[in-house]
Design a protein around this motif. Structure first.
Motif, PDB file in Angstrom:
ATOM      1  N   TYR A  64       0.828  -1.192   0.000  1.00 36.58           N
ATOM      2  CA  TYR A  64       0.000   0.000   0.000  1.00 36.58           C
ATOM      3  C   TYR A  64       0.871   1.255   0.000  1.00 36.58           C
ATOM      4  CZ  TYR A  64      -4.158  -2.750   1.155  1.00 36.58           C
ATOM      5  OH  TYR A  64      -5.199  -3.625   1.143  1.00 36.58           O
ATOM      6  N   VAL A  65       0.278   2.323  -0.463  1.00 35.26           N
ATOM      7  CA  VAL A  65       0.880   3.647  -0.324  1.00 35.26           C
ATOM      8  C   VAL A  65       0.105   4.358   0.776  1.00 35.26           C
ATOM      9  CG1 VAL A  65       1.318   5.854  -1.432  1.00 35.26           C
ATOM     10  CG2 VAL A  65       1.541   3.736  -2.746  1.00 35.26           C
ATOM     11  N   TYR A  66       0.817   4.808   1.803  1.00 37.99           N
ATOM     12  CA  TYR A  66       0.176   5.430   2.954  1.00 37.99           C
ATOM     13  C   TYR A  66       0.293   6.947   2.872  1.00 37.99           C
ATOM     14  CZ  TYR A  66       0.087   0.739   4.887  1.00 37.99           C
ATOM     15  OH  TYR A  66      -0.149  -0.592   5.084  1.00 37.99           O
ATOM     16  N   GLY A  67      -0.694   7.616   3.443  1.00 39.10           N
ATOM     17  CA  GLY A  67      -0.692   9.068   3.435  1.00 39.10           C
ATOM     18  C   GLY A  67      -1.486   9.619   4.600  1.00 39.10           C
ATOM     19  N   LYS A  91     -14.336  16.300   9.079  1.00 42.98           N
ATOM     20  CA  LYS A  91     -14.804  16.150   7.702  1.00 42.98           C
ATOM     21  C   LYS A  91     -13.680  16.506   6.740  1.00 42.98           C
ATOM     22  CE  LYS A  91     -19.665  17.167   8.729  1.00 42.98           C
ATOM     23  NZ  LYS A  91     -20.847  17.996   8.386  1.00 42.98           N
ATOM     24  N   GLY A  92     -13.594  15.771   5.644  1.00 46.38           N
ATOM     25  CA  GLY A  92     -12.564  16.039   4.649  1.00 46.38           C
ATOM     26  C   GLY A  92     -12.827  15.240   3.395  1.00 46.38           C
ATOM     27  N   TYR A  93     -11.765  14.987   2.620  1.00 43.82           N
ATOM     28  CA  TYR A  93     -11.949  14.227   1.378  1.00 43.82           C
ATOM     29  C   TYR A  93     -10.726  13.361   1.100  1.00 43.82           C
ATOM     30  CZ  TYR A  93      -8.933  17.758  -0.823  1.00 43.82           C
ATOM     31  OH  TYR A  93      -7.877  18.581  -1.143  1.00 43.82           O
ATOM     32  N   LEU A  94     -10.960  12.306   0.310  1.00 41.95           N
ATOM     33  CA  LEU A  94      -9.913  11.401  -0.147  1.00 41.95           C
ATOM     34  C   LEU A  94      -9.661  11.674  -1.624  1.00 41.95           C
ATOM     35  CD1 LEU A  94     -11.251   8.171   1.604  1.00 41.95           C
ATOM     36  CD2 LEU A  94      -9.497   9.750   2.428  1.00 41.95           C
ATOM     37  N   ILE A 101      -9.665   5.326   4.506  1.00 42.38           N
ATOM     38  CA  ILE A 101      -9.136   5.618   5.827  1.00 42.38           C
ATOM     39  C   ILE A 101      -8.444   4.373   6.369  1.00 42.38           C
ATOM     40  CG2 ILE A 101      -9.703   6.292   8.186  1.00 42.38           C
ATOM     41  CD1 ILE A 101     -10.011   8.545   6.199  1.00 42.38           C
ATOM     42  N   ASP A 102      -7.228   4.526   6.854  1.00 46.00           N
ATOM     43  CA  ASP A 102      -6.470   3.387   7.361  1.00 46.00           C
ATOM     44  C   ASP A 102      -6.544   3.295   8.879  1.00 46.00           C
ATOM     45  OD1 ASP A 102      -4.586   1.230   7.457  1.00 46.00           O
ATOM     46  OD2 ASP A 102      -3.049   2.684   7.998  1.00 46.00           O
ATOM     47  N   GLU A 103      -6.197   4.379   9.579  1.00 47.42           N
ATOM     48  CA  GLU A 103      -6.103   4.313  11.038  1.00 47.42           C
ATOM     49  C   GLU A 103      -6.326   5.704  11.617  1.00 47.42           C
ATOM     50  OE1 GLU A 103      -3.037   2.391  14.356  1.00 47.42           O
ATOM     51  OE2 GLU A 103      -2.295   2.991  12.382  1.00 47.42           O
ATOM     52  N   ILE A 104      -6.919   5.730  12.815  1.00 45.61           N
ATOM     53  CA  ILE A 104      -7.125   6.990  13.536  1.00 45.61           C
ATOM     54  C   ILE A 104      -6.416   6.867  14.877  1.00 45.61           C
ATOM     55  CG2 ILE A 104      -8.803   8.566  14.551  1.00 45.61           C
ATOM     56  CD1 ILE A 104     -10.810   7.649  12.481  1.00 45.61           C
ATOM     57  N   LYS A 105      -5.409   7.691  15.077  1.00 45.50           N
ATOM     58  CA  LYS A 105      -4.658   7.693  16.331  1.00 45.50           C
ATOM     59  C   LYS A 105      -5.033   8.921  17.142  1.00 45.50           C
ATOM     60  CE  LYS A 105      -0.620   5.079  14.736  1.00 45.50           C
ATOM     61  NZ  LYS A 105       0.867   5.095  14.589  1.00 45.50           N
ATOM     62  N   THR A 119      -4.289   7.400   5.706  1.00 45.87           N
ATOM     63  CA  THR A 119      -4.968   6.753   4.579  1.00 45.87           C
ATOM     64  C   THR A 119      -4.061   5.693   3.962  1.00 45.87           C
ATOM     65  OG1 THR A 119      -4.124   8.367   2.975  1.00 45.87           O
ATOM     66  CG2 THR A 119      -6.235   8.862   4.060  1.00 45.87           C
ATOM     67  N   LYS A 120      -4.650   4.838   3.126  1.00 41.77           N
ATOM     68  CA  LYS A 120      -3.875   3.866   2.373  1.00 41.77           C
ATOM     69  C   LYS A 120      -4.570   3.612   1.041  1.00 41.77           C
ATOM     70  CE  LYS A 120      -6.098  -0.323   4.196  1.00 41.77           C
ATOM     71  NZ  LYS A 120      -5.879  -1.621   4.874  1.00 41.77           N
ATOM     72  N   ARG A 121      -3.770   3.235   0.037  1.00 38.94           N
ATOM     73  CA  ARG A 121      -4.287   2.842  -1.265  1.00 38.94           C
ATOM     74  C   ARG A 121      -3.340   1.813  -1.874  1.00 38.94           C
ATOM     75  NH1 ARG A 121      -2.051   4.886  -5.865  1.00 38.94           N
ATOM     76  NH2 ARG A 121      -4.047   4.814  -6.974  1.00 38.94           N
ATOM     77  N   PRO A 122      -3.846   0.850  -2.651  1.00 38.90           N
ATOM     78  CA  PRO A 122      -2.958  -0.122  -3.305  1.00 38.90           C
ATOM     79  C   PRO A 122      -1.972   0.592  -4.231  1.00 38.90           C
ATOM     80  CG  PRO A 122      -5.243  -0.843  -3.398  1.00 38.90           C
ATOM     81  CD  PRO A 122      -5.266   0.564  -2.901  1.00 38.90           C
ATOM     82  N   ARG A 123      -0.720   0.195  -4.152  1.00 42.51           N
ATOM     83  CA  ARG A 123       0.338   0.903  -4.884  1.00 42.51           C
ATOM     84  C   ARG A 123       0.125   0.901  -6.391  1.00 42.51           C
ATOM     85  NH1 ARG A 123       5.286   2.354  -3.295  1.00 42.51           N
ATOM     86  NH2 ARG A 123       5.065   1.126  -1.376  1.00 42.51           N
ATOM     87  N   ASP A 124      -0.258  -0.223  -6.973  1.00 45.26           N
ATOM     88  CA  ASP A 124      -0.347  -0.346  -8.430  1.00 45.26           C
ATOM     89  C   ASP A 124      -1.784  -0.323  -8.947  1.00 45.26           C
ATOM     90  OD1 ASP A 124       2.450  -0.625  -8.576  1.00 45.26           O
ATOM     91  OD2 ASP A 124       2.280  -2.761  -8.096  1.00 45.26           O
ATOM     92  N   ALA A 125      -2.722   0.139  -8.134  1.00 47.53           N
ATOM     93  CA  ALA A 125      -4.132   0.107  -8.546  1.00 47.53           C
ATOM     94  C   ALA A 125      -4.444   1.236  -9.521  1.00 47.53           C
ATOM     95  CB  ALA A 125      -5.030   0.221  -7.319  1.00 47.53           C
ATOM     96  N   PHE A 126      -5.350   0.966 -10.446  1.00 52.00           N
ATOM     97  CA  PHE A 126      -5.873   1.994 -11.349  1.00 52.00           C
ATOM     98  C   PHE A 126      -7.167   2.521 -10.730  1.00 52.00           C
ATOM     99  CE2 PHE A 126      -3.271  -0.681 -14.071  1.00 52.00           C
ATOM    100  CZ  PHE A 126      -2.528   0.266 -14.760  1.00 52.00           C
ATOM    101  N   CYS A 127      -7.192   3.794 -10.383  1.00 54.30           N
ATOM    102  CA  CYS A 127      -8.290   4.349  -9.594  1.00 54.30           C
ATOM    103  C   CYS A 127      -8.975   5.496 -10.329  1.00 54.30           C
ATOM    104  CB  CYS A 127      -7.780   4.872  -8.251  1.00 54.30           C
ATOM    105  SG  CYS A 127      -6.761   3.689  -7.346  1.00 54.30           S
ATOM    106  N   THR A 128     -10.253   5.669 -10.021  1.00 54.42           N
ATOM    107  CA  THR A 128     -10.950   6.859 -10.508  1.00 54.42           C
ATOM    108  C   THR A 128     -10.378   8.072  -9.794  1.00 54.42           C
ATOM    109  OG1 THR A 128     -12.648   6.627  -8.795  1.00 54.42           O
ATOM    110  CG2 THR A 128     -13.063   5.544 -10.915  1.00 54.42           C
TER     111      THR A 128
END
Length: 288
Positions: A64-67, A91-94, A101-105, A119-128
């Motif tokens: 995953y790519v984390y942010g 409130k916000g946006y991705l 959303i990955d984790e809330i500390k 946040t997290k997203r698959p590294r090689d995924a094709f996303c809208t």
């Protein structure tokens, strides 16, 4: 005639040799290609097997790519309860359709609450590329905090709230200094002292949506002046009801006769018979 026949023989031999050689080459290429495909397939399967085993996230296809989530606004909600409950609505946006959303500390230091939403997203995924809005409701651990001003920082967006009084039950006092006391479940089985003619408050958690409620009994030296149920406050911006969420039942009790008095309560459904397993509350009151 023999010479001509010999020439034809060698001519046909050469042609046959060329054709056979060509066939052998083509056949070898096909076999090699099929073998390469098989080996490639095995390699791919092995690779995927390693990825699944080594990936700490257990998802085929890579890491995953984390942010950090983009937070646009923070709202503080104070719920009607005792001790006071505080919730933070962020409130916000991705940035795209694959990010989630990955984790809330939630950490606190002094009078500051620092909340990080990652946040997290698959590294090689094709996303809208369309952004997605999010709303996160985050409870704060405020029980026992002293009165004062507090700051909440959520991914760089800050908001503040104030506790006007210490956020905890007042301790029962056996001294001659009497204050209007607030009694909760934490005081179950204890003894308090009150002056004759004074009042104290009893706050117990209650959830009528389940059919359960408190049945109180007071000895003759105590009068129940008032009793009211307070449902949980509906956070602003959230239209759906808080299904199954309980509130607080508040009674004001007045001491009218000196001596040893008692408050007893049982938490049950009114239409059900007693089983002996019900939750009970007892408060011994010394009226002076």
């Amino acid at each position: 005639m023999k010479i001509g026949a010999t020439d034809k023989f060698w001519k046909y031999t050469k042609i046959t040799t060329v054709l056979l050689t060509t066939f052998v080459i083509i056949l070898s290429g096909c076999i090699g290609e099929e073998q390469n495909k098989t080996e490639s397939g095995n390699t791919t399967n092995d690779s995927q097997g390693v990825t699944e085993t080594n990936s700490s996230h257990g998802t085929t296809g890579g890491d995953y790519v984390y942010g950090t989530a983009k937070v646009e606004s923070v709202q503080i909600v104070t719920l009607e309860s005792f001790p006071v409950q505080i919730q933070v609505i962020a409130k916000g946006y991705l940035p795209d359709g694959c990010t989630e959303i990955d984790e809330i500390k939630n950490e606190s230091k002094g009078n500051v609450f620092n909340i990080n939403i990652s946040t997290k997203r698959p590294r090689d995924a094709f996303c809208t590329q369309a952004t997605k809005n999010f709303t996160e409701t985050i409870p704060l651990e405020v029980r026992g905090l002293k009165a004062g001003n507090y700051t909440v920082n959520v991914n760089g967006v800050t908001e503040s709230f104030e506790l006007s009084v210490d956020n905890g039950p007042q301790e029962a006092s056996n001294t001659s200094s009497f204050k209007q006391q607030i009694i909760t479940e934490a005081d179950n089985g204890t003894i308090i002292s009150v002056e004759n003619g004074s009042t104290f408050y009893l706050k117990l958690k209650e959830n009528p949506t389940t059919g359960y409620s408190w049945e109180l009994n007071l000895s003759q030296g105590l009068n129940n002046i008032s009793g009211e149920y307070y449902p949980p406050e509906q956070p602003e911006g959230i239209k759906e009801p808080l299904v199954g969420a309980g509130g607080i039942h508040l009674w004001e009790v007045k001491a009218v006769s000196k001596g040893s008095q008692q408050v007893t309560g049982i938490y049950k459904r009114p239409w059900e018979k007693l089983t002996g397993e019900e939750e009970k509350f007892t408060l011994n009151v010394k009226v002076v």
